[in-house]
Design a protein around this motif. Structure first.
Motif, mmCIF file in Angstrom:
data_model
loop_
_atom_site.group_PDB
_atom_site.id
_atom_site.type_symbol
_atom_site.label_atom_id
_atom_site.label_comp_id
_atom_site.label_asym_id
_atom_site.label_seq_id
_atom_site.Cartn_x
_atom_site.Cartn_y
_atom_site.Cartn_z
ATOM 1 N N ILE A 103 0.833 -1.202 0.000
ATOM 2 C CA ILE A 103 0.000 0.000 0.000
ATOM 3 C C ILE A 103 0.873 1.259 0.000
ATOM 4 O O ILE A 103 0.595 2.233 -0.689
ATOM 5 C CB ILE A 103 -0.928 0.014 1.235
ATOM 6 C CG1 ILE A 103 -1.808 -1.238 1.219
ATOM 7 C CG2 ILE A 103 -1.785 1.265 1.250
ATOM 8 C CD1 ILE A 103 -2.608 -1.422 2.490
ATOM 9 N N GLY A 104 1.947 1.194 0.792
ATOM 10 C CA GLY A 104 2.754 2.397 1.030
ATOM 11 C C GLY A 104 3.532 2.860 -0.190
ATOM 12 O O GLY A 104 3.600 4.062 -0.466
ATOM 13 N N MET B 40 1.334 4.546 -2.664
ATOM 14 C CA MET B 40 0.922 5.837 -2.116
ATOM 15 C C MET B 40 2.043 6.858 -2.238
ATOM 16 O O MET B 40 1.815 8.029 -2.552
ATOM 17 C CB MET B 40 0.520 5.690 -0.648
ATOM 18 C CG MET B 40 -0.954 5.444 -0.464
ATOM 19 S SD MET B 40 -1.359 5.193 1.269
ATOM 20 C CE MET B 40 -1.692 6.854 1.767
ATOM 21 N N VAL C 94 2.156 8.068 -5.821
ATOM 22 C CA VAL C 94 1.095 9.044 -6.104
ATOM 23 C C VAL C 94 1.435 10.386 -5.476
ATOM 24 O O VAL C 94 1.269 11.454 -6.070
ATOM 25 C CB VAL C 94 -0.260 8.526 -5.577
ATOM 26 C CG1 VAL C 94 -1.322 9.606 -5.685
ATOM 27 C CG2 VAL C 94 -0.681 7.288 -6.340
ATOM 28 N N MET C 95 1.963 10.314 -4.263
ATOM 29 C CA MET C 95 2.302 11.531 -3.532
ATOM 30 C C MET C 95 3.397 12.308 -4.259
ATOM 31 O O MET C 95 3.366 13.534 -4.327
ATOM 32 C CB MET C 95 2.785 11.092 -2.156
ATOM 33 C CG MET C 95 2.803 12.159 -1.121
ATOM 34 S SD MET C 95 3.176 11.328 0.441
ATOM 35 C CE MET C 95 3.804 12.717 1.356
ATOM 36 N N VAL D 116 -1.686 16.003 -3.674
ATOM 37 C CA VAL D 116 -1.741 14.808 -2.827
ATOM 38 C C VAL D 116 -0.679 14.902 -1.730
ATOM 39 O O VAL D 116 -0.938 14.589 -0.572
ATOM 40 C CB VAL D 116 -1.550 13.526 -3.665
ATOM 41 C CG1 VAL D 116 -1.462 12.307 -2.768
ATOM 42 C CG2 VAL D 116 -2.685 13.367 -4.646
ATOM 43 N N GLU D 117 0.508 15.365 -2.102
ATOM 44 C CA GLU D 117 1.556 15.475 -1.090
ATOM 45 C C GLU D 117 1.112 16.396 0.039
ATOM 46 O O GLU D 117 1.260 16.087 1.209
ATOM 47 C CB GLU D 117 2.864 15.988 -1.693
ATOM 48 C CG GLU D 117 4.005 15.833 -0.695
ATOM 49 C CD GLU D 117 5.232 16.659 -1.042
ATOM 50 O OE1 GLU D 117 5.095 17.750 -1.612
ATOM 51 O OE2 GLU D 117 6.335 16.204 -0.706
ATOM 52 N N ILE E 286 -1.453 14.521 2.205
ATOM 53 C CA ILE E 286 -1.026 13.343 2.967
ATOM 54 C C ILE E 286 0.046 13.690 4.004
ATOM 55 O O ILE E 286 0.080 13.124 5.088
ATOM 56 C CB ILE E 286 -0.501 12.245 2.008
ATOM 57 C CG1 ILE E 286 -1.645 11.740 1.136
ATOM 58 C CG2 ILE E 286 0.076 11.074 2.798
ATOM 59 C CD1 ILE E 286 -1.277 10.552 0.291
ATOM 60 N N ILE F 238 6.081 5.302 2.815
ATOM 61 C CA ILE F 238 5.382 6.299 1.989
ATOM 62 C C ILE F 238 6.265 7.526 1.832
ATOM 63 O O ILE F 238 6.533 8.010 0.736
ATOM 64 C CB ILE F 238 4.053 6.731 2.647
ATOM 65 C CG1 ILE F 238 3.109 5.544 2.806
ATOM 66 C CG2 ILE F 238 3.384 7.823 1.819
ATOM 67 C CD1 ILE F 238 1.809 5.908 3.494
ATOM 68 N N ASN G 250 8.216 8.849 -1.637
ATOM 69 C CA ASN G 250 7.944 10.192 -2.136
ATOM 70 C C ASN G 250 9.228 10.999 -2.279
ATOM 71 O O ASN G 250 9.526 11.543 -3.341
ATOM 72 C CB ASN G 250 6.979 10.879 -1.158
ATOM 73 C CG ASN G 250 6.777 12.341 -1.491
ATOM 74 O OD1 ASN G 250 6.588 12.693 -2.648
ATOM 75 N ND2 ASN G 250 6.855 13.193 -0.486
#
Ligand SMILES: Nc1ncnc2c1ncn2[C@@H]1O[C@H](COP(=O)(O)OP(=O)(O)O)[C@@H](O)[C@H]1O
Ligand SMILES: [Mg+2]
Lengths: 288, 418
Positions: free
Chosen positions: A111-112, A115, A118-119, A125-126, A129, A172, A176
């Motif tokens: 999941i991380g 994510m 995407v971030m 999104v960043e 989140i 996550i 990023n």
């Protein structure tokens, strides 16, 4: 003046309860399904770890440590630590702990990492989140037990669920950061040659972010392991439960042995994943 | 009714000659900043760069740029740092989206392209070489060179073959399996060039590709690029902040300042008639032009024809020595004229038997004691090289346009390098 006025009290607890009960009545079947799937997976993983013959595990860990850390005696030390855990009589519990940690880490990464991707690709999104991650990091780990309990009751599933939530932020964050740190000149060149968004991700961004992601994986794993004792409070079996029982019964020796076993597991996992991350960094050199 | 009128007007808007250009830019503006549209709509359109920054908080990077680049031309964008060169060259691939204006590549307005067509353009038609190389640090040289082919979906074997060719073209044979970081700057840029050539594009964009290299390597790379361009005949758009580099490489040069093109012309035109103090300073500074004489820089001709030779023999000799033209002399080396390959061919087709029929009898000439400075107007008024004759009209040597510039540049570089 010593009593806070009743009129100013905010019934937050009532609201939260209301939301939770709404969630449970309307989405209860979903939680049930998720819980069942998670339990199945846990049981399989646990059975797998318990089926592994101990000499194989010891040899495997020793070999992995030797290969990643580069020195034969590092391998010997890591294998030795594992032997010590066994000699405490905790082999089975250690494998159960490993099963929980492994499952939690795999799900956290599954999941991380997306994510984090995407971030990295969206400033919006960043910016949404990031505060959540910051808040999660400052919260005591006990807090994660509460929603887990509410959704899944007692047992392995909520324990893993809490561990996942607790352990996910580093991977996550570092995915990023790793993607955002890829030099813009390289990204621009890849785009100039007509890379699609996916090609850019898989050919450029992820490979160059790999060292950072590896550090994230290392941290996530360590956090999952550190959650083991706490998660045992709501029903995770393994070394954590052993520590918990020892504390309750004030059996110092037993607690010490179980605690030490957790520390050893932590050292083994940390050293190996850390070395993997460092090696990634080295092959990429100075970037540019 | 409406529709048919629209069609007619579209056709009128795209005149046929658009198709003849490799690249055409029309009325291109780029304003960086959130309020860029206000700048374009309002009175600020005519305001200075500083004023726009102050009033709208936007950076004006390009103002109303228009130019055309012919197929196979080597076009140079020259200007000081911050003049908008990088922004302009990136707009040609839409790596930066223009605020207003049109970019035509092979006659098609690429600003109207959707994602897929833009990707196709980048993969097949245009490639780019970057100042900071932009190589993939985790991939070997050959994987870097093959990158453009890989994302097209070309199978591994085929793309490695083509990458290998490109690697050999830029002289990097033997380095295929090294990582870019273990190569010197000059070699890394060769990888960048090979990567751009591997996709066999029609158009090559180069943003200060040699700026980061030391002078010796830079000069060598320039020479090799000239040679490569001679052979491959790509359209090249080359950005530099170095006037000497611009003069050495460009068929035509556009000089930019503060986001505008202030002069566009051949190197000769720019030297003889500078439109800007920066250029003027250089030309005045260019003492070699005032010191060097024609006799000093003239060369032996690659090929000299004699007046009694027949057109067929002359044509054959021109072709086998790969020359487009040659001077024709008499027995005593008196200059008689100049012939071009094309005119000889026409003459042969007409059935004429004398070389004189194909000859231009008044080729450009000069004397060995003339200054290079005095050669500029001669050079810019003729498509031919200049013949150097002594006072009796005897042929001594030849001066090509490029030689004039090279002589100045080299002298200059030697001075600045020390
Ligand atoms: N992304 C950007 N955002 C804001 N201003 C920019 C950006 N990129 C370039 N500029 C500005 O545009 C102008 C032209 O820049 P650039 O095209 O890089 O010039 P050059 O390549 O000639 O040095 C400069 O004033 C620069 O500060
Ligand atoms: Mg630039």
């Amino acid at each position: 003046m010593y009593e806070f006025p009743e009129a100013l009290s905010v019934p937050l607890s009532d609201w939260v309860d209301a939301v939770m009960s709404w969630l449970l009545t309307n989405w209860g079947t979903l939680f049930d399904a998720v819980g069942k799937a998670l339990l199945q997976m846990l049981l399989y993983v646990e059975r797998f770890f318990l089926l592994l013959p101990w000499p194989l595990v010891v040899a495997g860990v020793g070999l992995a440590a030797w290969r990643t850390l580069g020195k034969w005696w590092s391998g010997a030390v890591m294998a030795g630590l594992l032997m010590v855990i066994g000699s405490f009589g905790y082999w089975k519990l250690a494998m159960m702990t490993l099963a929980i940690v492994t499952s939690a880490v795999v799900i956290s990464l599954a999941i991380g990492i997306p994510m984090g991707i995407v971030m990295a690709r969206s400033d919006f999104v960043e910016s949404t989140i990031r505060p959540v991650l910051d808040a999660m990091q400052t919260m005591p780990s006990f807090v994660y037990l509460i929603p887990a309990l509410m959704f899944f009751g007692l047992g392995k599933v909520p324990a893993v669920f809490a561990t996942i939530i607790y352990a996910m932020p580093p991977v996550i964050r570092l995915t990023n950061v790793g993607i955002r740190q890829v030099p813009s000149s390289v990204v621009e060149a890849a785009e100039a040659f007509g890379s699609s968004s996916w090609q850019l991700l898989f050919n450029v961004q992820l490979p160059l972010a790999r060292p950072s992601i590896m550090v994230g994986i290392n941290q996530t794993t360590m956090m999952a392991l550190s959650m083991v004792v706490i998660a045992s409070m709501i029903g995770a079996r393994g070394l954590g439960l052993e520590v918990l029982l020892a504390i309750n019964r004030i059996e110092v020796g037993r607690g010490f042995e179980a605690g030490l076993s957790i520390v050893f597991l932590a050292i083994i996992i940390d050293r190996i994943t850390h070395a993997l991350a460092a090696r990634q960094q080295k092959t990429l050199g100075g970037g540019s | 009714m409406e529709e048919s009128r629209l069609e007619v007007s579209e056709e009128a808007e795209t005149p046929r000659d658009v198709m003849d250009y490799s690249v055409e830019v029309r009325g291109l503006w780029k304003v960086f900043g959130p309020r860029s549209n206000e700048v374009m709509d309002g009175d600020l359109r005519r305001a200075s760069k500083d004023e726009i920054l102050e009033k709208a908080g936007c950076v004006l990077a390009l103002r109303d740029i228009s130019f055309q680049v012919e197929r196979g031309e080597f076009f140079v964008l020259m200007g000081l740092s911050g003049s908008g060169k990088s922004t302009l060259i990136r707009c040609l691939l839409r790596l930066i989206e223009p605020t207003v204006g049109k970019v035509f590549i092979n006659g098609e307005d690429i600003c109207s392209y959707n994602k897929a067509r833009l990707m196709h353009l980048r993969r097949h038609t245009v490639s780019m070489v970057f100042q900071h190389f932009g190589l993939l640090p985790h991939c070997t040289v050959i994987d870097n060179v093959a990158y453009g082919l890989k994302i097209r979906g070309m199978p591994k074997k085929e793309r490695y073959e083509r990458a290998q060719e490109a690697i050999e073209t830029v002289g990097l044979k033997g380095w295929e399996h090294y990582l870019p970081n273990s190569l010197s700057g000059g070699m890394q840029q060769r990888v960048g060039l090979a990567r751009a050539l591997a996709t066999d594009p029609q158009i090559l964009l180069m943003d200060e590709p040699f700026s980061g290299l030391d002078p010796l390597i830079r000069r060598q790379m320039q020479d090799e690029l000239v040679e490569l361009q001679d052979r491959l005949r790509k359209t090249v758009i080359f950005v530099t902040h170095d006037l000497y580099e611009a003069l050495k490489l460009g068929c035509r040069i556009a000089i930019m300042r503060d986001g505008e093109i202030i002069q566009l012309g051949t190197p000769e035109e720019i030297i003889t008639d500078p439109a800007d103090d920066y250029v003027r300073e250089f030309v005045q500074d260019a003492s070699p032009a005032k010191v060097l004489t024609a006799g000093k820089i003239m060369e032996e001709p690659e090929l000299l024809l004699y007046e009694w030779q027949g057109p067929k023999a002359a044509h054959h000799m021109l072709r086998s020595s790969k020359q487009d033209h040659a001077f024709v002399v008499s027995k005593s080396r008196q200059l008689v004229g100049i012939v071009t390959r094309e005119r000889i061919r026409e003459t042969i087709e007409r059935g004429a038997s004398s070389l004189r029929d194909a000859m231009d009898e008044e080729p450009p000439t000069c004397t060995p004691d003339m200054l290079v400075e005095e050669l500029f107007p001669i050079a810019s008024s003729t498509p031919y090289p200049i013949a150097v004759l002594d006072e009796n009209g005897r042929f001594l040597g030849v001066i090509h346009n490029r030689t004039i510039l090279d002589s100045m540049i080299q002298d200059r570089e030697e001075k600045t390098d020390v």
